[in-house]
Design a protein around this motif. Structure first.
Motif, PDB file in Angstrom:
ATOM      1  N   GLN A 239       0.808  -1.214   0.000  1.00 16.42           N
ATOM      2  CA  GLN A 239       0.000   0.000   0.000  1.00 16.42           C
ATOM      3  C   GLN A 239       0.849   1.275   0.000  1.00 16.42           C
ATOM      4  OE1 GLN A 239      -0.431  -2.604   1.985  1.00 16.42           O
ATOM      5  NE2 GLN A 239      -2.455  -3.407   1.429  1.00 16.42           N
TER       6      GLN A 239
ATOM      7  N   SER B 169       2.351   6.346  -1.892  1.00 21.87           N
ATOM      8  CA  SER B 169       1.312   5.370  -1.537  1.00 21.87           C
ATOM      9  C   SER B 169       0.319   5.149  -2.673  1.00 21.87           C
ATOM     10  CB  SER B 169       0.545   5.842  -0.301  1.00 21.87           C
ATOM     11  OG  SER B 169       1.370   5.894   0.829  1.00 21.87           O
TER      12      SER B 169
ATOM     13  N   TYR C 259      -2.472   3.380  -1.665  1.00 16.21           N
ATOM     14  CA  TYR C 259      -3.685   3.379  -0.836  1.00 16.21           C
ATOM     15  C   TYR C 259      -3.331   4.065   0.470  1.00 16.21           C
ATOM     16  CZ  TYR C 259      -7.491   1.809   2.160  1.00 16.21           C
ATOM     17  OH  TYR C 259      -8.561   1.777   3.035  1.00 16.21           O
ATOM     18  N   GLU C 260      -4.078   5.089   0.826  1.00 16.21           N
ATOM     19  CA  GLU C 260      -3.750   5.842   2.041  1.00 16.21           C
ATOM     20  C   GLU C 260      -4.998   6.554   2.560  1.00 16.21           C
ATOM     21  OE1 GLU C 260      -1.554   5.961   4.758  1.00 16.21           O
ATOM     22  OE2 GLU C 260      -0.025   6.069   3.181  1.00 16.21           O
ATOM     23  N   PRO C 261      -5.600   6.042   3.636  1.00 15.26           N
ATOM     24  CA  PRO C 261      -6.781   6.712   4.191  1.00 15.26           C
ATOM     25  C   PRO C 261      -6.499   8.137   4.639  1.00 15.26           C
ATOM     26  CG  PRO C 261      -6.571   4.491   5.075  1.00 15.26           C
ATOM     27  CD  PRO C 261      -5.305   4.781   4.333  1.00 15.26           C
TER      28      PRO C 261
ATOM     29  N   VAL D 100      -3.890  10.183  -3.964  1.00 16.02           N
ATOM     30  CA  VAL D 100      -4.833   9.114  -3.615  1.00 16.02           C
ATOM     31  C   VAL D 100      -5.363   9.344  -2.197  1.00 16.02           C
ATOM     32  CG1 VAL D 100      -3.648   7.429  -5.082  1.00 16.02           C
ATOM     33  CG2 VAL D 100      -3.064   7.557  -2.662  1.00 16.02           C
ATOM     34  N   GLY D 101      -6.573   8.843  -1.950  1.00 14.22           N
ATOM     35  CA  GLY D 101      -7.134   8.821  -0.605  1.00 14.22           C
ATOM     36  C   GLY D 101      -7.064  10.147   0.124  1.00 14.22           C
TER      37      GLY D 101
ATOM     38  N   GLN E  34      -5.329   3.746 -11.382  1.00 12.41           N
ATOM     39  CA  GLN E  34      -5.165   2.520 -10.617  1.00 12.41           C
ATOM     40  C   GLN E  34      -6.169   1.440 -11.007  1.00 12.41           C
ATOM     41  OE1 GLN E  34      -5.311   5.136  -6.882  1.00 12.41           O
ATOM     42  NE2 GLN E  34      -4.103   3.390  -6.182  1.00 12.41           N
TER      43      GLN E  34
ATOM     44  N   LYS F 237      -8.953  -1.358 -10.093  1.00 13.59           N
ATOM     45  CA  LYS F 237     -10.115  -1.174  -9.226  1.00 13.59           C
ATOM     46  C   LYS F 237     -10.188  -2.187  -8.090  1.00 13.59           C
ATOM     47  CE  LYS F 237     -11.549   2.144 -11.900  1.00 13.59           C
ATOM     48  NZ  LYS F 237     -11.406   3.554 -11.459  1.00 13.59           N
TER      49      LYS F 237
ATOM     50  N   ALA G 144      -8.051  -4.308  -4.826  1.00 11.94           N
ATOM     51  CA  ALA G 144      -6.913  -4.217  -3.913  1.00 11.94           C
ATOM     52  C   ALA G 144      -5.761  -5.063  -4.422  1.00 11.94           C
ATOM     53  CB  ALA G 144      -7.342  -4.680  -2.517  1.00 11.94           C
ATOM     54  N   PRO G 145      -4.513  -4.590  -4.276  1.00 13.74           N
ATOM     55  CA  PRO G 145      -4.094  -3.382  -3.544  1.00 13.74           C
ATOM     56  C   PRO G 145      -4.073  -2.105  -4.384  1.00 13.74           C
ATOM     57  CG  PRO G 145      -2.147  -4.603  -4.168  1.00 13.74           C
ATOM     58  CD  PRO G 145      -3.317  -5.397  -4.680  1.00 13.74           C
ATOM     59  N   PHE G 146      -4.848  -2.057  -5.477  1.00 16.62           N
ATOM     60  CA  PHE G 146      -4.994  -0.838  -6.274  1.00 16.62           C
ATOM     61  C   PHE G 146      -3.689  -0.381  -6.909  1.00 16.62           C
ATOM     62  CE2 PHE G 146      -7.956  -0.738  -2.633  1.00 16.62           C
ATOM     63  CZ  PHE G 146      -9.137  -0.947  -3.328  1.00 16.62           C
TER      64      PHE G 146
END
Length: 226
Positions: free
Chosen positions: A40, A115, A117-119, A139-140, A159, A161, A163-165
Motif C-alpha cells: 500500500q 502510496s 492506498y492511504e486513508p 490518492v485517498g 489505478q 479497481k 486491492a491493492p490498487f
C-alpha cells in the motif's frame, strides 16, 4: 475532523546527529521516504523511480518491517538494481527513533509519499510540520492534507479497481514521481516557500490545538441543535 499531530514535537531542527551513522552526505540534498515496506505504501514504485531522479540528489529510504517475505525481496532486488546505475542511495532498514525521524524530515530537500492506498497519511503531516515540502501520490486522504502547488506536488495515478490498487501503468507512475521530485529539487526558492506553507498548514489545521478546537466546536453545535 482530521487526525492531528503534536506540532510542538514535530518541528524543524538543525541537528544532523544521525547523518554519519547512516552515511548521509550533509552537503548534498536528499529526498526522503519514511514508512513500512508494504504494498500500500508504494515504496517499490519510488525505488523504481530512482534511476530518473537527479543524480545530484541522494535518496534516503527509511523503510523497514516488510509485510511479507515477497515484498521484502522485491524491495531488496529493486534497491540492488537502482544501485547499479547510481550512488547516493541510503536504505535505513531499522525502525528509527522519533528524534531521528524528525532530523531526517527537517534536513530533507523534500519528502516523497508514493502510496497507492492511504486513508490519511500522517507521515505527510509529520514532514510538513518539520517544514519539508511533499511530493505525494494523489490518492485517498493525501489529497486533503497536501495542497498541490502550495505545500508540495500531487502526482496523479490511474489505478486498478481491486486491492491493492496497483497503478495501471507502473512505469509511468514511477517516472511521474521522479519528474515531480526533480522539479522541486531544481527550484530551491519554491521549496523554501512550500516549506513555510507546509508548517503553517500543519499548525493551523492539524495541530492538536486546532483539532481540540474543532472537536469542542462540534460538541457545542450538537448541544445547540438539541
Amino acid at each position: 475532523i482530521y487526525n492531528g499531530i503534536d506540532t510542538e514535537e514535530y518541528q524543524c531542527v538543525s541537528t544532523q546527529f544521525c547523518f554519519e551513522k547512516h552515511g548521509i552526505d550533509p552537503n548534498q540534498p536528499y529526498v526522503l521516504f519514511v514508512g513500512r515496506i508494504t504494498r500500500q505504501k508504494g515504496i517499490v514504485h519510488l525505488v523504481n523511480a530512482i534511476k530518473d531522479i537527479d543524480a545530484g540528489c541522494q535518496v534516503v529510504l527509511c523503510a523497514g518491517a516488510p509485510d511479507t517475505p515477497e515484498i521484502a525481496k522485491e524491495m531488496s532486488d529493486a534497491v540492488d538494481e537502482a544501485r547499479l546505475t547510481r550512488d547516493g542511495i541510503i536504505w535505513i532498514e531499522e525502525m528509527v527513533s522519533k528524534e531521528t525521524a524528525i532530523e531526517l524530515y527537517s534536513n530533507a530537500a523534500l519528502f516523497c509519499c508514493p502510496s497507492i492506498y492511504e486513508p490519511f497519511g500522517i507521515i505527510n503531516l509529520e514532514a510538513m510540520a518539520c517544514e519539508t515540502p511533499v511530493v505525494a501520490s494523489a490518492v485517498g486522504g493525501i489529497k486533503e492534507v497536501v495542497v498541490h502547488g502550495e505545500t508540495g506536488l500531487l502526482v496523479p495515478v490511474e489505478q486498478l479497481k481491486v486491492a491493492p490498487f496497483e497503478p495501471t501503468d507502473p512505469e509511468k507512475f514511477s517516472l511521474d514521481l521522479a519528474e515531480a521530485v526533480n522539479q522541486l529539487v531544481a527550484d530551491p526558492e519554491l521549496c523554501k516557500k512550500m516549506a513555510a506553507a507546509s508548517r503553517a498548514r500543519a499548525v493551523e489545521t492539524f495541530s492538536w490545538t486546532a483539532i481540540a478546537e474543532q472537536t469542542a466546536d462540534l460538541y457545542k453545535r450538537l448541544k445547540e441543535d438539541k
